[in-house]
Design an enzyme around this catalytic site. Structure first.
Site, PDB file in Angstrom:
ATOM      1  N   TYR A   1     -47.473  47.589 -45.779  1.00 33.83           N
ATOM      2  CA  TYR A   1     -47.302  48.915 -45.170  1.00 33.83           C
ATOM      3  C   TYR A   1     -48.128  49.968 -45.899  1.00 33.83           C
ATOM      4  O   TYR A   1     -48.170  49.976 -47.141  1.00 33.83           O
ATOM      5  CB  TYR A   1     -45.838  49.339 -45.243  1.00 33.83           C
ATOM      6  CG  TYR A   1     -44.926  48.610 -44.296  1.00 33.83           C
ATOM      7  CD1 TYR A   1     -45.006  48.807 -42.919  1.00 33.83           C
ATOM      8  CD2 TYR A   1     -43.954  47.743 -44.787  1.00 33.83           C
ATOM      9  CE1 TYR A   1     -44.148  48.145 -42.052  1.00 33.83           C
ATOM     10  CE2 TYR A   1     -43.084  47.080 -43.920  1.00 33.83           C
ATOM     11  CZ  TYR A   1     -43.190  47.292 -42.563  1.00 33.83           C
ATOM     12  OH  TYR A   1     -42.336  46.650 -41.716  1.00 33.83           O
TER      13      TYR A   1
ATOM     14  N   LYS B   1     -17.129  43.776 -64.485  1.00 42.04           N
ATOM     15  CA  LYS B   1     -17.154  44.651 -63.307  1.00 42.04           C
ATOM     16  C   LYS B   1     -18.473  44.503 -62.547  1.00 42.04           C
ATOM     17  O   LYS B   1     -19.449  43.966 -63.085  1.00 42.04           O
ATOM     18  CB  LYS B   1     -16.966  46.102 -63.765  1.00 42.04           C
ATOM     19  CG  LYS B   1     -18.099  46.600 -64.665  1.00 42.04           C
ATOM     20  CD  LYS B   1     -17.775  47.933 -65.329  1.00 42.04           C
ATOM     21  CE  LYS B   1     -18.919  48.379 -66.230  1.00 42.04           C
ATOM     22  NZ  LYS B   1     -18.526  49.547 -67.049  1.00 42.04           N
TER      23      LYS B   1
ATOM     24  N   ARG C   1     -15.619  62.243 -68.999  1.00 46.01           N
ATOM     25  CA  ARG C   1     -15.427  61.589 -67.708  1.00 46.01           C
ATOM     26  C   ARG C   1     -13.937  61.287 -67.588  1.00 46.01           C
ATOM     27  O   ARG C   1     -13.150  62.205 -67.453  1.00 46.01           O
ATOM     28  CB  ARG C   1     -16.295  60.318 -67.729  1.00 46.01           C
ATOM     29  CG  ARG C   1     -16.957  59.933 -66.473  1.00 46.01           C
ATOM     30  CD  ARG C   1     -17.901  58.761 -66.678  1.00 46.01           C
ATOM     31  NE  ARG C   1     -17.273  57.606 -67.335  1.00 46.01           N
ATOM     32  CZ  ARG C   1     -17.854  56.445 -67.556  1.00 46.01           C
ATOM     33  NH1 ARG C   1     -19.086  56.256 -67.182  1.00 46.01           N
ATOM     34  NH2 ARG C   1     -17.223  55.464 -68.150  1.00 46.01           N
TER      35      ARG C   1
HETATM   36  C1  LIG Z   1     -18.856  49.196 -68.399  1.00 41.12           C
HETATM   37  C2  LIG Z   1     -17.998  49.560 -69.540  1.00 41.12           C
HETATM   38  C3  LIG Z   1     -18.134  48.931 -70.788  1.00 41.12           C
HETATM   39  C4  LIG Z   1     -19.239  47.957 -71.103  1.00 41.12           C
HETATM   40  O1  LIG Z   1     -20.371  48.659 -71.545  1.00 41.12           O
HETATM   41  P1  LIG Z   1     -21.711  47.858 -71.981  1.00 41.12           P
HETATM   42  O2  LIG Z   1     -22.621  48.940 -72.375  1.00 41.12           O
HETATM   43  O3  LIG Z   1     -22.161  47.134 -70.756  1.00 41.12           O
HETATM   44  O4  LIG Z   1     -21.331  46.949 -73.075  1.00 41.12           O
HETATM   45  C5  LIG Z   1     -17.209  49.225 -71.761  1.00 41.12           C
HETATM   46  N1  LIG Z   1     -16.222  50.114 -71.544  1.00 41.12           N
HETATM   47  C6  LIG Z   1     -16.083  50.756 -70.363  1.00 41.12           C
HETATM   48  C7  LIG Z   1     -14.990  51.741 -70.190  1.00 41.12           C
HETATM   49  C8  LIG Z   1     -16.958  50.517 -69.337  1.00 41.12           C
HETATM   50  O5  LIG Z   1     -16.826  51.173 -68.174  1.00 41.12           O
END
Ligand SMILES: *Cc1c(COP(=O)(O)O)cnc(C)c1O
Length: 374
Positions: free
Chosen positions: A262, A35, A133
């Site tokens: 700046y 992602k 969540r």
């Molecule tokens: C982003 C995510 C992960 C990955 O987590 P990491 O800490 O980057 O390994 C796993 N499960 C879900 C549901 C996520 O949103």
């Protein structure tokens, strides 16, 4: 010479996935989380490297990410872990993505869409064991939803899962409680649905607790060679895949008292050479790093001196210098014996390594080595 570039070592991603696959052992699948443009590394090249390293599934957060990934990887197993609006659900289904679910209303909706679109999506029912969540926290409702999905001719019950809130906080008492709640309900789900893929672990949980591995693990940060505990990836055998580089655009002699940038937040404490590096917060090199981090040039550390602007920063090179215009500058990565890690930068900003690589902006081209990027 590019003004700023993120150099991604696909061989490192492949190595990290092979290491994770080895760690969880045969019989446990590795789902690589790609992602947010592969945590800033480039979603498609990262996904391909992860598959070469042994990932058998790929996870994204959004329907449009699933569609983009599907276009590049026609045969991949893709799981969208995020919430889907009704419009997004169609996009995810048409991308052939597996989807997350935790409400009966969404089951009914998705079933109807699946019938209309002539697809039979694989569904992962989410139990909220304490992240607070996504997911339903009522075990009986979750079990009933699993039964309803399994009984629905338009849907396939593919997974049962949860997500940990504190896996990266070693020694905390919350993680074991989430794990215990999940394990108990997973046994009940498996009793009636033995085919489901049970999954819970993120990267930190994979290293922390083998009992969290179940049938599949979902690793993001470790795939990119970053430490899920925010300290040192090498402790776990992980290889950071991303380096952020720029170059010295100019070198000039400052008389004592002259200022750079700046607001004049830095003034030359003595006659000194200043290097100008054409990277700034418009590239994701945050303004909060002004006067607080180094860069590497010629295998040595030099302090960022003066306020970081949108497109440039300045570096104090000292009263004598061998640094010349055109020299390479490393902001994240290694040069000679010196290393500056994403974890180092995160610590200065009071954040996590995830946010550092995700924050490298689209203006910074990604260059790939160690594998095929396409
Ligand atoms: C982003 C995510 C992960 C990955 O987590 P990491 O800490 O980057 O390994 C796993 N499960 C879900 C549901 C996520 O949103």
């Amino acid at each position: 010479m590019k003004r700023a570039v993120a150099r991604i070592d696909l061989g490192a991603i492949e190595h990290n996935c092979a290491l994770l696959a080895e760690l969880v052992g045969p019989g446990v699948e590795l789902c690589a989380v790609v992602k947010a443009d592969g945590y800033g590394h480039g979603m498609v090249p990262a996904a391909k490297a992860a598959v070469r390293g042994g990932a058998t599934a790929l996870a994204v957060a959004t329907a449009s990410e699933a569609a983009e990934l599907r276009a590049a990887l026609p045969d991949a197993r893709i799981l969208t872990v995020g919430a889907l609006s009704r419009a997004e659900a169609d996009v995810a289904l048409q991308a052939g993505s597996e989807v997350a679910m935790w409400r009966e209303g969404f089951r009914a909706f998705l079933s109807e869409r699946a019938r209309t679109l002539g697809v039979r999506p694989r569904v992962h029912v989410k139990y909220d064991t304490g992240m607070g969540r996504l997911g339903d926290s009522d075990p009986d409702a979750v079990l009933a939803l699993c039964d309803a999905v399994a009984a629905d001719e338009h849907l396939e019950l593919a997974g049962f899962w949860t997500h940990f809130a504190t896996a990266d906080e070693l020694g905390d008492e919350y993680f074991p409680r989430q794990l215990a709640a999940f394990t108990a309900l997973a046994e009940r789900v498996r009793a009636s649905h033995p085919q489901v893929t049970v999954h819970a672990a993120n990267s930190a949980a994979v290293f922390r607790e083998p009992a969290s591995h179940f049938d599949m693990v979902r690793c993001g940060i470790a795939v990119y060679g970053l430490d899920p505990f925010g300290v040192d990836p090498a402790e776990h055998g992980l290889r950071p895949a991303l380096e952020l580089r720029s170059y010295v655009a100019d070198v000039k002699l400052f008389p004592a008292g002259a200022s750079a940038g700046y607001g004049r937040s830095w003034r030359a404490p003595r006659d000194t050479y200043v290097g100008v590096v054409p990277i700034g917060y418009g590239d994701g090199w945050r303004r909060g790093l002004s006067n607080r981090v180094d860069v590497l040039i010629g295998g040595r550390r030099y302090p960022v001196s003066g306020t970081i602007s949108m497109d440039n920063l300045t570096v104090d090179l000292g009263p004598q210098t061998t640094v010349r215009p055109g020299d390479e500058v490393v902001l994240i990565g290694r040069q000679g014996e010196e290393v500056q890690s994403a974890e180092d930068i995160a610590r200065v900003l009071g954040t996590i390594n995830y946010e550092i690589t995700c924050g490298i902006s689209a203006r910074v081209p990604r260059e790939y080595v160690g594998g095929e990027a396409g």
